[in-house]
Enzyme design. Structure first.
Site, PDB file in Angstrom:
ATOM      1  CG  HIS A  22       1.705 -21.668   6.352  1.00  0.00           C
ATOM      2  ND1 HIS A  22       2.682 -22.351   6.856  1.00  0.00           N
ATOM      3  CD2 HIS A  22       1.864 -20.303   6.442  1.00  0.00           C
ATOM      4  CE1 HIS A  22       3.689 -21.409   7.575  1.00  0.00           C
ATOM      5  NE2 HIS A  22       3.228 -20.445   7.184  1.00  0.00           N
TER       6      HIS A  22
HETATM    7  S1  FES Z   1       0.840 -25.529   6.116  1.00  0.00           S
HETATM    8 FE1  FES Z   1       2.766 -24.399   6.703  1.00  0.00          FE
HETATM    9  S2  FES Z   1       3.686 -25.433   8.516  1.00  0.00           S
HETATM   10 FE2  FES Z   1       1.784 -26.393   7.793  1.00  0.00          FE
END
Ligand code: FES
Length: 192
Positions: free
Chosen positions: A149
């Site tokens: 993410h």
């Molecule tokens: S940003 Fe979501 S698991 Fe690393």
């Protein structure tokens, strides 16, 4: 002596025999249970400290080892990396690592015992993906980037603000033996 004396003797003998057999069964049954509570050999090996020879790790290089089933990165930071970490903290969520997980003996800003050698558990504090070293990531001066993410951490594992990850990357216990041997998973007190 009455007629029922033999019966009473047989009853006592039967009770004694039954108790003895029951006791043996309890001992025999508890041995596998006690054995099951002991960690297996493979579990002991997996939890054991990991030694890393630093002689071949040049400035700017990183290696990754497994400790307790987790990837642990060992990065050799340059003097310029160290200076930048201390000078450029404005965008960080927790620059002094007040909320983050690390042993008490590491510097809270560089997050290491030695300024040049950085040791960090590469498990994202958002949902557990594995960030990797990404020089120049997101137009900041390098750092660790999580592929899931997009959380971005600096070269001390400190997360930038407004990222999915809420905390800095964790630092495991470790110590040095001499100048070139790193031991991950134990400190001087033997804590693991
Ligand atoms: S940003 Fe979501 S698991 Fe690393």
């Amino acid at each position: 002596m009455t007629d029922d004396a033999p019966d009473a003797q047989r009853r006592r003998l039967l009770i004694a025999t039954t108790s003895a057999v029951g006791g043996l069964g309890l001992v025999a049954g508890s041995v596998p249970f006690v054995c099951a509570l002991r960690p297996s050999r493979s579990a002991e090996v997996a939890a054991a400290p990991v030694e890393v020879d630093l002689k071949a790790l040049r400035e700017g290089e990183q290696l990754t080892v497994q400790w307790r089933g987790q990837p642990v990165c060992v990065l050799h930071r340059s003097a310029a990396d160290q200076a930048r970490l201390l000078a450029d903290e404005a965008g960080l969520a927790d620059p002094d690592s007040r909320e983050s997980s690390q042993p008490p003996y590491v510097d809270p800003r560089l997050r290491s015992r030695r300024p040049d050698i950085f040791v960090v558990t590469a498990i994202c504090t958002h949902l557990g993906c594995i960030p990797s070293l990404a020089p120049g990531a997101a137009d900041r001066d390098g750092g660790y980037l999580c592929p899931c993410h997009g959380s971005h951490f600096d070269l001390a594992g400190r997360v930038f603000r407004d990222q999915p990850a809420p905390l800095n990357l964790a630092v495991p216990p470790y110590h040095f033996r001499g100048d070139t041997l790193l031991v991950i998973g134990s400190d001087e007190e033997g804590a693991t």
